[in-house]
Design an enzyme around this catalytic site. Sequence first.
Site, PDB file in Angstrom:
ATOM      1  N   GLY A  33       0.821  -1.207   0.000  1.00 12.29           N
ATOM      2  CA  GLY A  33       0.000   0.000   0.000  1.00 12.29           C
ATOM      3  C   GLY A  33       0.849   1.248   0.000  1.00 12.29           C
ATOM      4  N   ASN A  34       0.209   2.387   0.143  1.00 14.50           N
ATOM      5  CA  ASN A  34       0.939   3.656   0.196  1.00 14.50           C
ATOM      6  C   ASN A  34       0.252   4.583   1.191  1.00 14.50           C
ATOM      7  OD1 ASN A  34      -1.044   5.447  -1.302  1.00 14.50           O
ATOM      8  ND2 ASN A  34      -0.699   3.830  -2.809  1.00 14.50           N
ATOM      9  N   ARG A  35       0.840   5.734   1.424  1.00 16.88           N
ATOM     10  CA  ARG A  35       0.392   6.593   2.514  1.00 16.88           C
ATOM     11  C   ARG A  35      -0.687   7.594   2.119  1.00 16.88           C
ATOM     12  NH1 ARG A  35       5.465   9.287   4.826  1.00 16.88           N
ATOM     13  NH2 ARG A  35       3.942  10.262   6.221  1.00 16.88           N
TER      14      ARG A  35
END
Length: 231
Positions: A33-35
């Site tokens: 995932g990413n932020r």
Amino acid sequence: AAAGAPASDLADLRVAVSTGGTREPIDPVRYLGNRSSGKQGVAVALAAADRGAYVHLVAAHVEGTVLDRALHHPRIAVERALTAGEMDAAMRAAAGEADVVVMAAAVADFSVREVSDVKIRKEDGTLTLDLIENPDILAGLVRDRRPGQTLVGFAAETAADETELRERGIRKRARKGVDLLAVNRVGWTQGFESGENAVLFVDASDEVTARASGTKSAVADALWDAVLRLR
Ligand code: CTP
Ligand code: CA
């Protein structure tokens, strides 16, 4: 909206917006995932709807209650798309009926080649993930662009200074072929999970044509002002 601008200056415009961060599965319990919080994309959707547009909002993973206002807005339809593949299908369909498309989602560039059906165990001591590149959704939308359609991208860049940020933005705008690119600077402590943002807008003139900073809602209004100047 800019001071004095009518609140309905996007009346009846059909808009598709993507937001949030995609999550690419590794096994039944894990993902890459990413932020991205989804806040800026949701603000773009809300600003358009508040200015009279009909909005199709395609949301990947968003933080907490970020979608709440959009879910209850009479001019916003929310659809979920959690992976890059789902986002690709949803945005192609949404773009088929949109005058303006804004890709604000943080789409994973890679996904896991073979997703495990069972939870991966740590017993082997090491784990190598084989990643394959995801389709570039925005590139596909540019390729299949409807006549008169305006395409807008976002780019989150790490840059040493304002000059590097600007140059990266101008290059990426040209490479993506979008009408407008909103460029913001990110770092370990900058640009994520915050209520505020600062962006440069680059268009096909290969110049920074506007800047906006402040709340994500103020940045969203500046984005729609920039889109209106192009249409
Ligand atoms: N984007 C997309 N599909 C992808 C990757 C990105 O549609 N598979 C969109 C994003 O939603 C954004 C724009 O492309 O609007 C720019 O994303 P960015 O990650 O900055 O650009 P990339 O082309 O992926 O280049 P890189 O990550 O290498 O800088
Ligand atoms: Ca990328």
